[in-house]
Each structure stands twice: as structure tokens, then as C-alpha cells.
Design a protein around this motif. Structure first.
Motif, short mmCIF file in Angstrom:
data_model
loop_
_atom_site.label_atom_id
_atom_site.label_comp_id
_atom_site.label_asym_id
_atom_site.label_seq_id
_atom_site.Cartn_x
_atom_site.Cartn_y
_atom_site.Cartn_z
N ILE A 159 28.96 35.01 28.33
CA ILE A 159 28.27 34.60 27.11
C ILE A 159 27.04 35.47 26.85
N ALA A 160 26.34 35.85 27.94
CA ALA A 160 25.20 36.75 27.75
C ALA A 160 25.66 38.07 27.15
N LEU A 161 26.76 38.62 27.67
CA LEU A 161 27.29 39.86 27.14
C LEU A 161 27.77 39.67 25.69
N GLY A 162 28.33 38.48 25.42
CA GLY A 162 28.80 38.18 24.07
C GLY A 162 27.65 38.15 23.07
N THR A 163 26.49 37.59 23.46
CA THR A 163 25.35 37.59 22.54
C THR A 163 24.82 39.02 22.35
N PHE A 164 24.87 39.80 23.43
CA PHE A 164 24.48 41.21 23.32
C PHE A 164 25.38 41.92 22.31
N ARG A 165 26.67 41.60 22.34
CA ARG A 165 27.59 42.21 21.39
C ARG A 165 27.24 41.82 19.95
N ILE A 166 26.89 40.54 19.74
CA ILE A 166 26.55 40.11 18.38
C ILE A 166 25.29 40.84 17.91
N VAL A 167 24.30 40.96 18.81
CA VAL A 167 23.05 41.61 18.43
C VAL A 167 23.28 43.08 18.09
N THR A 168 24.09 43.76 18.91
CA THR A 168 24.31 45.18 18.67
C THR A 168 25.40 45.44 17.63
N GLY A 169 26.22 44.45 17.37
CA GLY A 169 27.27 44.62 16.37
C GLY A 169 28.40 45.53 16.80
N THR A 170 28.58 45.71 18.10
CA THR A 170 29.68 46.53 18.59
C THR A 170 30.99 45.74 18.49
N PRO A 171 32.13 46.46 18.38
CA PRO A 171 33.39 45.74 18.14
C PRO A 171 33.83 44.89 19.33
N LEU A 172 34.34 43.68 19.01
CA LEU A 172 34.76 42.71 20.01
C LEU A 172 35.89 43.24 20.89
N TYR A 173 36.91 43.86 20.24
CA TYR A 173 38.10 44.22 21.00
C TYR A 173 37.79 45.22 22.11
N PHE A 174 36.74 46.04 21.89
CA PHE A 174 36.38 47.02 22.90
C PHE A 174 36.04 46.34 24.23
N TYR A 175 35.17 45.30 24.16
CA TYR A 175 34.77 44.59 25.37
C TYR A 175 35.96 43.89 26.02
N ILE A 176 36.76 43.23 25.15
CA ILE A 176 37.87 42.45 25.70
C ILE A 176 38.87 43.37 26.40
N SER A 201 23.88 34.70 11.91
CA SER A 201 23.28 34.52 10.60
C SER A 201 21.82 34.97 10.55
N THR A 202 21.16 35.14 11.71
CA THR A 202 19.75 35.56 11.67
C THR A 202 19.54 37.02 12.07
N VAL A 203 20.43 37.58 12.88
CA VAL A 203 20.28 38.99 13.24
C VAL A 203 20.53 39.83 12.00
N PRO A 204 19.57 40.73 11.67
CA PRO A 204 19.75 41.50 10.44
C PRO A 204 21.01 42.37 10.51
N GLY A 205 21.77 42.37 9.42
CA GLY A 205 22.94 43.24 9.36
C GLY A 205 24.21 42.64 9.92
N ARG A 206 24.16 41.35 10.38
CA ARG A 206 25.39 40.74 10.90
C ARG A 206 25.97 39.77 9.89
N ASN A 207 27.29 39.70 9.89
CA ASN A 207 27.98 38.80 9.00
C ASN A 207 28.49 37.62 9.83
N PRO A 208 27.99 36.38 9.55
CA PRO A 208 28.39 35.26 10.41
C PRO A 208 29.90 35.06 10.43
N ALA A 209 30.56 35.40 9.33
CA ALA A 209 32.01 35.19 9.27
C ALA A 209 32.73 36.08 10.26
N LEU A 210 32.25 37.31 10.40
CA LEU A 210 32.97 38.25 11.27
C LEU A 210 32.41 38.29 12.68
N ASP A 211 31.07 38.19 12.81
CA ASP A 211 30.46 38.40 14.11
C ASP A 211 30.21 37.10 14.88
#
Lengths: 263, 251
Positions: A151-168, A215-225
């Protein structure tokens, strides 16, 4: 009074969850197997315990923990909290500023996993089946560490906006590599521990954290991220359980070779 | 004699409650730590929070007692009886029905499917009217429920035949990776999460008891090596099916 009404509602929806299972069991006992159910009285009492217990558990969570957890998830991801008074003007996220968020994610992931009833059930079975060599707390803590890291890595991913599938995908490659070397007896249990971690306690809190961040990190879309945290929480326990099994195996092998050398 | 029994029961209840308290303690500590040291805001409704925590502890203790008395025995008894009956058809039907029926009405899944429909509509992938949205959400729910049914069925078949689990799981991972390459971006996050939300708290113990029960009855199977793994399939297959659904619907 309002609490009683709330509780009745939760009890009713728990009963509805049980209904298909109950129907299935009754159908198979009466129509397919055509035999009386052994220890019927005890089973019925046990079933009532499960339903009432789960309803109380959920009602308590709704009352005590979820509101607090959700409020904290939003507060911690608030730009004003993270960047100070200038937070409203921040346009690109600086991932270093989110230290508290990662720590909160890891700790809440660990804590909710320890309280997860599904994991308690699987750990109980694994302990029974292995004749005690897999300890309940050992398995639960190993899984919880995996969820915390995931989950910590997952929040890092949301903050940085890197693609999900890469981590998985990297996670999958690690799991496949570990599978080759891990002791065979543990593999099925390790794979299972990925799926059981995310249910009644973890999902609502983690989902609130993900949506709050997205929804609060600038540049992120809650629907996608906002999605994807649950995927992290189900992948990393597999890695930690396999890793722990490998470690124990390695220690045992080492002890064997050392005692051989001494002889 | 009677007083002794009451004392023993009292001690048993105390032990269960204490166990449930230790299960809950980490959450309380984490929330207290962040509330007091990091966020530093007064705790709202302290009385209500304590009352809720007491409910959680009592509920968890009851639930675990009920597992030992009800869910585990019935799962194992059914697995044994079905295995003894020797009918592959009924065993597989039971496996599929268990997976499908417990998933299709799962509230978490209904919520996720609704959200996913809103996202798809916002992204212009499906029409934005209510009918298109609800039919998309329904399709999503069905693909997850059918995939969980098939997952439990395949898992039971694996226990019967003694297939090694890692070939199936690794094959599944490869499928997920390949489908990720061609699936639309809007479905990937939901598909990955769909695996995790499907297995409810009542289904997991029952499925675990089914697997372990089957593996202990069938000669040559070990309950530890072969009995587990059903839940792993139930969290992997929905990813593949949901991405498949996305590819079908969006193209």
C-alpha cells in the motif's frame, strides 16, 4: 435508537450475504446428498454466531474506525497540510513531500490486515493443517508486512503518477522467480494469502486513501489513478510469504550443513 | 460442578475477547499515533468511538467462535460427502455455484461496478445515459461472478487431478500481462482491483474448508500443498475476465 436501526440494517445485509450460501448448502444436503446434516444444532448456533459477530464487527467499524480513518486519509493528503500555507498553489506533486502519507499507508495497511477476519480464518486453517508448524501469528504478520509495503508503494505510485501495470508486472516477475526456488508446500498458501488480505476492514480504508490522494495530488485524475491500491495489497503478501518461507528453509539447510560439518 | 462449568466458560469467553482485542490493537495505535502526533486535531465523539471499538471486539470474538463451530465443519462435511459420493458433475456444480452465488450479490462488487460505469461514461467509452451505464455495470458484475465460479471449479479440478498450482497461476499471470497490453487504459485499474474485492469474509472460510476437506479425503493429496489455492484462482481469474469484457465492449 438510531444505532439499533443501523445495526438492524447491517444485520439484514449480512443475512442477505449468507442467503445464497445457505440455499446452496440446503439444496446439496437435501437434493443431491440426501442425508441428514451431522451435528445440526451446533452448526446452526455456529452460523448464528458468524452472522451476528460479523454484523457487530461491521457496525463497530462504521461507528468507530472508518470515520476516523477516512478523515485522516483526507487530512494527510491535503496540500495545505503537506506543503504548508502555500499548498493551494502547488501545481506539480513533489513525491518527497508525502512522507507522512507513505507512513500512514504502511501502518494502516499493516494494522487493518492484522484485524482482517478472512486472514484469521485462513491462518487458523493453515496452522491446523500444517500440524502447528505454520504459526497463526507468523503468517498474519508476514502477510501484514506485505500489505504494508504494497500500500505504501501504491500511494507512491499515485503521487508520482507512474503506470500501474509497470509495478504489477515487476511484482509478477518477482513472484514467478520466487516460485521456482520456494519450498513446494508453501506455494499454494502463499498465493492464497494475496486474495484474503483485502476484505471488510482493509478495502474501505484503503479505497478512501486512494481516492483522497488521487483527488488532492495535483495532476491526478481520481477516476484513473484512484484504483489500483487493492491490487498492490493483494500482490505483495505473496512475495513476503514466499520470501519468509525461503528464509526459514535457508536457515534450516544451513543448520543442517553446520551440524554435519561439526560431526 | 455447575459453578466449575460457569467458571470455565467465563474463562473461555475472556480468552476469546482478549484475542479479539489484540487483533484490533494495531489499528487503535495507528489512529491514535497519527491523530495525536501528526494531524493534531481533537478526537471527535470519543464516547462513540470507544463504544464502536467494543462492538468490533465482541463481533470478532463471536465470528471466530462461529467459524470453529459452524463454517469450517459444514465446509469440510460437504467436501467429504461430495467426494465420497464420487460424482464429478455435482462436485463441480457445487464449486461453480459457490463461487458464482456468493460473488454476484457482493455489495463491494456492486459499488465498484457502478463506479467503473461512471468512469467509462466520463471517458466517452460508453454512452452516458443511464441505460448504457447500468447494462455496462451489469456486464461487469456478471463477468466477475462467472469468473469466480469458474475459478473455484478449476481449483477443485486441480485438487482432484493433482495439477501443480504454480503452472496454472504463472499461466494466469502471463495472460494478465498479455491482456494488459491490448486492454483499454480505463479498464486496467478496475480489472486489477476486481480480483481483490470479490472474496467476502464468509466465502473465504467456506472455500478454505472445501479445499482442505477435499485434499484430506482424496488419497495422495496433502491438505497443505493441495488444499489451499482456491482463493488464489478466485482473485486471479476476475482480472482476466474483466479485461476481456473491456476489450469486447470497447471495440
Amino acid at each position: 435508537m438510531t444505532f439499533l436501526i443501523e445495526f438492524a440494517g447491517i444485520l439484514l445485509s449480512t443475512c442477505r450475504d449468507v442467503l445464497p450460501i445457505l440455499g446452496l448448502i440446503v439444496f446439496f444436503q437435501l437434493v443431491v446428498l440426501r442425508q441428514a446434516i451431522p451435528n445440526l444444532g451446533r452448526l446452526v448456533v455456529g452460523g448464528v454466531y458468524v452472522v451476528v459477530g460479523l454484523a457487530l464487527f461491521l457496525a463497530g467499524l462504521e461507528k468507530a474506525l472508518f470515520p476516523l480513518g477516512k478523515i485522516m486519509a483526507t487530512q494527510l493528503s491535503d496540500p495545505l497540510f503537506l506543503y504548508g500555507p502555500s499548498g493551494a498553489e502547488v501545481e506539480t506533486a513533489v513525491w518527497q513531500a508525502y512522507g507522512w502519507v507513505y507512513l500512514f499507508a504502511a501502518m494502516i495497511g499493516f494494522a487493518t490486515t492484522i484485524a482482517e477476519p478472512s486472514l484469521i480464518a485462513v491462518a487458523y486453517k493453515a496452522n491446523e493443517v500444517s500440524g502447528g508448524s505454520i504459526s497463526q501469528w507468523g503468517l498474519r504478520i508476514t502477510v501484514a508486512v506485505g500489505v504494508a509495503f504494497g500500500i505504501a508503494l501504491g500511494t507512491f505510485r499515485i503521487v508520482t503518477g507512474t503506470p500501474l501495470y509497470f509495478y504489477i508486472m515487476v511484482g509478477y516477475v518477482v513472484v514467478i522467480a520466487q516460485t521456482v526456488f520456494a519450498p513446494k508446500q508453501i506455494i499454494a498458501l502463499a498465493y492464497d494469502s494475496g486474495g484474503v488480505t483485502t476484505s471488510t476492514v482493509t478495502v474501505p480504508l484503503v479505497a478512501a486513501l486512494g481516492l483522497g490522494l488521487a483527488s488532492t495530488v495535483p495532476g491526478r485524475n481520481p477516476a484513473l489513478d484512484g484504483f489500483g491500491l487493492i491490487a498492490f495489497a493483494s500482490l505483495f503478501p505473496i512475495i513476503t510469504v514466499l520470501g519468509y518461507a525461503q528464509y526459514v528453509h535457508w536457515v534450516q539447510e544451513r543448520r543442517k550443513t553446520i551440524s554435519k560439518e561439526n560431526n | 460442578m455447575k459453578a466449575y462449568t460457569i467458571k470455565t466458560i467465563g474463562r473461555l469467553i475472556a480468552r476469546k475477547l482478549w484475542g479479539a482485542t489484540t487483533d484490533l490493537l494495531p489499528i487503535v495505535l495507528v489512529i491514535a499515533f497519527f491523530q495525536l502526533l501528526v494531524v493534531r486535531q481533537p478526537l471527535p465523539h470519543v464516547g462513540e468511538v470507544i463504544f464502536g471499538a467494543l462492538l468490533v471486539v465482541t463481533g470478532l470474538a463471536l465470528f471466530i467462535q462461529g467459524l470453529e463451530m459452524g463454517l469450517f465443519p459444514i465446509g469440510e462435511a460437504l467436501a467429504t460427502a461430495l467426494a465420497r459420493k464420487g460424482s464429478l458433475f455435482w462436485l463441480l456444480t457445487f464449486a461453480f455455484a459457490l463461487g458464482f452465488s456468493t460473488t454476484v450479490a457482493e455489495p463491494a462488487l456492486i459499488a465498484v461496478a457502478g463506479e467503473a460505469a461512471d468512469i467509462a461514461a466520463a471517458g466517452g467509452l460508453i454512452q452516458a445515459d443511464d441505460q448504457a451505464r447500468s447494462s455496462y455495470a451489469f456486464g461487469l458484475r456478471m463477468s466477475v461472478a462467472v469468473s469466480v465460479g469458474i475459478a473455484i471449479l478449476v481449483g477443485v479440478l486441480r485438487i482432484l487431478r493433482g495439477w501443480p498450482i504454480h503452472y496454472l497461476i504463472i499461466g494466469g499471470y502471463v495472460m494478465v500481462m498479455l491482456m494488459t497490453l491490448i486492454a483499454p487504459a480505463e479498464i486496467i485499474g478496475i480489472a486489477y482491483d476486481a480480483g481483490g474485492v470479490t472474496t467476502s469474509t464468509i466465502t473465504v472460510p467456506l472455500v478454505a474448508a472445501l479445499g482442505v476437506g477435499l485434499a484430506s479425503v482424496i488419497r495422495g493429496r496433502s491438505p497443505l500443498t493441495d488444499g489451499f489455492g482456491l482463493i488464489a484462482f478466485a482473485s486471479l481469474l476476475p482480472m482476466i475476465f474483466v479485461m476481456g469484457y473491456g476489450i469486447l465492449v470497447f471495440n
